[in-house]
Scaffold this motif. Structure first.
Motif, PDB file in Angstrom:
ATOM      1  N   ARG A 179       0.781  -1.229  -0.045  1.00  0.00           N
ATOM      2  CA  ARG A 179      -0.038  -0.069   0.028  1.00  0.00           C
ATOM      3  C   ARG A 179       0.911   1.370  -0.002  1.00  0.00           C
ATOM      4  O   ARG A 179       0.368   2.401  -0.311  1.00  0.00           O
ATOM      5  CB  ARG A 179      -0.867  -0.007   1.299  1.00  0.00           C
ATOM      6  CG  ARG A 179      -1.735  -1.142   1.273  1.00  0.00           C
ATOM      7  CD  ARG A 179      -2.811  -0.985   2.366  1.00  0.00           C
ATOM      8  NE  ARG A 179      -2.305  -1.100   3.828  1.00  0.00           N
ATOM      9  CZ  ARG A 179      -2.021  -0.161   4.700  1.00  0.00           C
ATOM     10  NH1 ARG A 179      -2.546   0.900   4.408  1.00  0.00           N
ATOM     11  NH2 ARG A 179      -1.694  -0.397   5.713  1.00  0.00           N
ATOM     12  N   ARG A 204      -0.656   5.979   1.363  1.00  0.00           N
ATOM     13  CA  ARG A 204      -1.029   4.766   1.396  1.00  0.00           C
ATOM     14  C   ARG A 204      -2.282   4.677   0.313  1.00  0.00           C
ATOM     15  O   ARG A 204      -3.125   5.499   0.061  1.00  0.00           O
ATOM     16  CB  ARG A 204      -1.402   4.293   2.900  1.00  0.00           C
ATOM     17  CG  ARG A 204      -0.379   4.660   3.760  1.00  0.00           C
ATOM     18  CD  ARG A 204       0.716   3.680   3.854  1.00  0.00           C
ATOM     19  NE  ARG A 204       1.450   3.877   4.841  1.00  0.00           N
ATOM     20  CZ  ARG A 204       2.763   4.709   4.808  1.00  0.00           C
ATOM     21  NH1 ARG A 204       3.091   5.032   3.731  1.00  0.00           N
ATOM     22  NH2 ARG A 204       3.357   4.836   5.865  1.00  0.00           N
ATOM     23  N   ASP A 205      -2.612   3.397   0.024  1.00  0.00           N
ATOM     24  CA  ASP A 205      -3.898   3.124  -0.840  1.00  0.00           C
ATOM     25  C   ASP A 205      -4.148   1.635  -0.863  1.00  0.00           C
ATOM     26  O   ASP A 205      -3.264   0.731  -1.376  1.00  0.00           O
ATOM     27  CB  ASP A 205      -3.657   3.558  -2.203  1.00  0.00           C
ATOM     28  CG  ASP A 205      -4.958   3.455  -2.851  1.00  0.00           C
ATOM     29  OD1 ASP A 205      -6.031   3.890  -2.167  1.00  0.00           O
ATOM     30  OD2 ASP A 205      -4.923   3.159  -4.115  1.00  0.00           O
ATOM     31  N   PRO A 206      -5.106   1.302  -0.070  1.00  0.00           N
ATOM     32  CA  PRO A 206      -6.045   2.103   0.765  1.00  0.00           C
ATOM     33  C   PRO A 206      -5.532   2.283   2.049  1.00  0.00           C
ATOM     34  O   PRO A 206      -4.620   1.558   2.424  1.00  0.00           O
ATOM     35  CB  PRO A 206      -7.233   1.110   0.796  1.00  0.00           C
ATOM     36  CG  PRO A 206      -6.761  -0.178   0.848  1.00  0.00           C
ATOM     37  CD  PRO A 206      -5.415  -0.114  -0.107  1.00  0.00           C
ATOM     38  N   TYR A 207      -6.149   3.245   2.651  1.00  0.00           N
ATOM     39  CA  TYR A 207      -5.712   3.408   4.254  1.00  0.00           C
ATOM     40  C   TYR A 207      -6.848   2.404   4.959  1.00  0.00           C
ATOM     41  O   TYR A 207      -7.981   2.540   4.767  1.00  0.00           O
ATOM     42  CB  TYR A 207      -5.917   4.782   4.583  1.00  0.00           C
ATOM     43  CG  TYR A 207      -4.939   5.962   4.245  1.00  0.00           C
ATOM     44  CD1 TYR A 207      -3.761   6.322   5.114  1.00  0.00           C
ATOM     45  CD2 TYR A 207      -4.893   6.393   2.851  1.00  0.00           C
ATOM     46  CE1 TYR A 207      -2.899   7.056   4.640  1.00  0.00           C
ATOM     47  CE2 TYR A 207      -4.167   7.363   2.495  1.00  0.00           C
ATOM     48  CZ  TYR A 207      -2.827   7.588   3.282  1.00  0.00           C
ATOM     49  OH  TYR A 207      -2.003   8.356   2.786  1.00  0.00           O
ATOM     50  N   LEU A 209      -8.499   1.744   7.962  1.00  0.00           N
ATOM     51  CA  LEU A 209      -9.193   2.256   9.423  1.00  0.00           C
ATOM     52  C   LEU A 209     -10.159   1.272  10.188  1.00  0.00           C
ATOM     53  O   LEU A 209     -11.077   1.878  10.616  1.00  0.00           O
ATOM     54  CB  LEU A 209     -10.017   3.536   8.784  1.00  0.00           C
ATOM     55  CG  LEU A 209      -9.290   4.432   8.105  1.00  0.00           C
ATOM     56  CD1 LEU A 209      -9.964   5.796   7.750  1.00  0.00           C
ATOM     57  CD2 LEU A 209      -7.907   5.042   8.940  1.00  0.00           C
ATOM     58  N   GLU A 237      -1.263   4.621  11.063  1.00  0.00           N
ATOM     59  CA  GLU A 237      -1.883   4.189   9.712  1.00  0.00           C
ATOM     60  C   GLU A 237      -1.217   5.314   8.586  1.00  0.00           C
ATOM     61  O   GLU A 237      -0.798   4.754   7.350  1.00  0.00           O
ATOM     62  CB  GLU A 237      -3.006   3.997   9.481  1.00  0.00           C
ATOM     63  CG  GLU A 237      -3.683   3.773   8.255  1.00  0.00           C
ATOM     64  CD  GLU A 237      -2.971   2.368   7.700  1.00  0.00           C
ATOM     65  OE1 GLU A 237      -2.982   2.388   6.500  1.00  0.00           O
ATOM     66  OE2 GLU A 237      -2.580   1.685   8.282  1.00  0.00           O
ATOM     67  N   LEU A 315      -9.313  11.207   1.136  1.00  0.00           N
ATOM     68  CA  LEU A 315      -9.589   9.904   1.298  1.00  0.00           C
ATOM     69  C   LEU A 315     -11.073   9.760   1.082  1.00  0.00           C
ATOM     70  O   LEU A 315     -11.698  10.668   1.640  1.00  0.00           O
ATOM     71  CB  LEU A 315      -9.288   9.733   3.108  1.00  0.00           C
ATOM     72  CG  LEU A 315      -7.946   9.797   3.303  1.00  0.00           C
ATOM     73  CD1 LEU A 315      -7.786   9.268   5.037  1.00  0.00           C
ATOM     74  CD2 LEU A 315      -6.820   8.994   2.628  1.00  0.00           C
ATOM     75  N   THR A 317     -14.301   6.640  -0.407  1.00  0.00           N
ATOM     76  CA  THR A 317     -14.576   5.180  -0.244  1.00  0.00           C
ATOM     77  C   THR A 317     -14.466   4.450  -1.613  1.00  0.00           C
ATOM     78  O   THR A 317     -14.038   3.346  -1.398  1.00  0.00           O
ATOM     79  CB  THR A 317     -15.894   5.161   0.107  1.00  0.00           C
ATOM     80  OG1 THR A 317     -16.809   5.915  -0.485  1.00  0.00           O
ATOM     81  CG2 THR A 317     -16.107   5.532   1.716  1.00  0.00           C
ATOM     82  N   TYR A 340     -10.002   4.304   1.375  1.00  0.00           N
ATOM     83  CA  TYR A 340      -9.967   3.988   2.681  1.00  0.00           C
ATOM     84  C   TYR A 340     -11.142   2.809   3.041  1.00  0.00           C
ATOM     85  O   TYR A 340     -12.046   2.734   2.330  1.00  0.00           O
ATOM     86  CB  TYR A 340     -10.034   4.803   3.912  1.00  0.00           C
ATOM     87  CG  TYR A 340     -11.248   5.648   3.952  1.00  0.00           C
ATOM     88  CD1 TYR A 340     -12.268   4.999   4.741  1.00  0.00           C
ATOM     89  CD2 TYR A 340     -11.478   6.763   3.264  1.00  0.00           C
ATOM     90  CE1 TYR A 340     -13.467   5.831   4.738  1.00  0.00           C
ATOM     91  CE2 TYR A 340     -13.007   7.290   3.057  1.00  0.00           C
ATOM     92  CZ  TYR A 340     -13.838   6.839   4.188  1.00  0.00           C
ATOM     93  OH  TYR A 340     -14.988   7.438   4.237  1.00  0.00           O
ATOM     94  N   THR A 341     -10.584   1.840   3.856  1.00  0.00           N
ATOM     95  CA  THR A 341     -11.508   0.623   4.119  1.00  0.00           C
ATOM     96  C   THR A 341     -11.826   0.489   5.699  1.00  0.00           C
ATOM     97  O   THR A 341     -10.826   1.012   6.346  1.00  0.00           O
ATOM     98  CB  THR A 341     -11.023  -0.522   3.799  1.00  0.00           C
ATOM     99  OG1 THR A 341      -9.696  -1.015   4.277  1.00  0.00           O
ATOM    100  CG2 THR A 341     -10.581  -0.604   2.153  1.00  0.00           C
ATOM    101  N   TYR A 342     -12.699   0.140   6.051  1.00  0.00           N
ATOM    102  CA  TYR A 342     -13.040  -0.086   7.395  1.00  0.00           C
ATOM    103  C   TYR A 342     -14.359  -1.308   7.518  1.00  0.00           C
ATOM    104  O   TYR A 342     -15.032  -1.333   6.569  1.00  0.00           O
ATOM    105  CB  TYR A 342     -13.573   1.019   8.287  1.00  0.00           C
ATOM    106  CG  TYR A 342     -14.769   1.662   7.871  1.00  0.00           C
ATOM    107  CD1 TYR A 342     -16.050   1.265   8.366  1.00  0.00           C
ATOM    108  CD2 TYR A 342     -14.690   2.757   7.063  1.00  0.00           C
ATOM    109  CE1 TYR A 342     -17.047   1.857   8.036  1.00  0.00           C
ATOM    110  CE2 TYR A 342     -15.815   3.414   6.739  1.00  0.00           C
ATOM    111  CZ  TYR A 342     -17.064   3.133   7.243  1.00  0.00           C
ATOM    112  OH  TYR A 342     -18.443   3.602   6.890  1.00  0.00           O
TER     113      TYR A 342
END
Length: 385
Positions: A179, A204-207, A209, A237, A315, A317, A340-342
């Protein structure tokens, strides 16, 4: 005559030490520290701390070298004579008996030593970062990574940034290697070559979270609130060298008020970093907004003699990479767009539910059966109700 603070001599000065004729204890005389004492003390403290650190590093390197030699001896015997597990068990027992005060000679560690000798040549222990890592870090690299290049990348990063064992494990599990520097940006076209590479490595890609424990769709302010609550994890991160400056940083331009979601300063690269949060899909106007913020920070807060160019990271989605490319091509302001992902479930519930892949597989199997086989009766008796 005895005095509470000491005995008086003919000159009116206090005599130091318990030397009054009646045997009473006297106070030490006050004195003024010489000029430069505080600076000398700080210098000596730094000298002692650095010497201790160097000594620890030497001891650690020697220990890692010893472990490699033990592991290599076991590896060579296994290859030549077919040593099995029982021989290694006995070897661990005998070594512990011979050196009872020495920790680290357990059966499991002997297997790690053998694995290390198979993973790195002896010269790597002296010349490469792995030789400067604590033993616990080395075992994490051996446990979690099979690719030699990835092992060396994480070893170098751990040495450079001083990661703890837990931080190293966290970065490996979140695939930092793949990333780092991956966010689409216009840095190569708007920054000098060396500065462009530095700025790109900051992205970064993706961040990831997932430490936020957010559930379901959230508003941008909810995301911001969660990030501030877990600021330490978010800084980790973001990457090395980030310091938090402000949230909702407000400024005016000719009477119009604006606010930046998150403002950071990266001390390692000596530059401001503007971070904007979008909970939806990237659109071209986002780049214009972020570029406006970066330009204002660059002109109003940045010191051209001390600071590198300000950069912006958006950032979002999701994104269309072609739209991102066209949007960034039209500006000279250094910008990057990253996802970013969560997880949509709290941590306590993640292990109790199937993954997206498992759900898709199960659903596909049911649909296939429904399409090819007899369809169930649509009444309560067919479902057992």
């Amino acid at each position: 005559m005895a005095y509470a603070a000491g005995c008086t001599l003919g000159s009116g000065r206090l005599r130091s030490g318990p030397s009054c004729e009646d045997g009473s204890v006297t106070a030490e005389p006050e004195f003024t520290l010489p000029a430069g004492y505080a600076e000398l003390l700080e210098d000596l403290k730094s000298t002692v701390a650095e010497a201790r650190w160097r000594a620890q590093r030497v001891v650690n390197t020697e220990l890692i070298g010893l472990y490699w030699q033990i592991g290599n001896a076991v590896l060579q015997r296994q290859r030549a004579e077919g040593w099995g597990t029982r021989v290694i068990d006995r070897l661990a027992t005998d070594l512990r008996a011979a050196f009872p005060q020495m920790r680290g000679l357990s059966r499991s560690n002997l297997f790690y030593m053998r694995q290390m000798a198979a993973a790195w040549p002896e010269e790597a222990i002296v010349q490469q970062p792995v030789g400067r890592l604590p033993w616990g870090h080395v075992t994490v690299l051996l446990d979690k990574l099979a690719d030699p290049d990835e092992r060396n990348w994480y070893a170098a990063a751990a040495v450079e940034h001083g990661w703890s064992r837990n931080v190293l494990l966290h970065q490996i599990m979140n695939r930092l290697h793949s990333r780092t520097g991956a966010a689409p940006s216009n840095f190569p076209g708007v920054l000098p070559a060396a500065d462009s590479e530095l700025a790109q490595q900051m992205t970064r890609d993706p961040y990831v979270l997932d430490f936020l424990d957010l559930a379901g769709p959230v508003a941008e302010r909810d995301l911001e609130d969660a990030l501030m609550t877990r600021l330490q994890a978010f800084l980790l991160e973001l990457g090395h060298g980030f310091a938090f400056v402000a949230r909702q940083y407000r400024f005016e331009v000719d009477g119009d008020e604006y606010s930046i979601d998150l403002l950071f300063f990266n001390w390692a690269q000596s530059r401001f970093v503007v971070v904007e949060l979008k909970v939806g899909r990237f659109s071209p106007e986002h780049a214009g907004q972020l570029g406006f913020y970066v330009s204002w920070i660059d002109e109003s807060l940045r010191d051209p003699d001390r600071h590198s160019s300000t950069v912006g990271i958006l950032l979002c989605t999701s994104r269309n990479d072609s739209v991102v490319r066209y949007s960034l091509a039209g500006t000279t302001t250094p910008l990057a767009v990253a996802g970013y992902t969560y997880d949509t479930l709290p941590a306590s519930a993640r292990t109790a539910v199937p993954t997206d892949t498992e759900l898709a597989t199960a659903a596909g199997a049911v649909l296939d059966q429904y399409a090819t086989g007899p369809q169930p009766r649509n009444d309560r008796r067919s479902t057992g109700e």
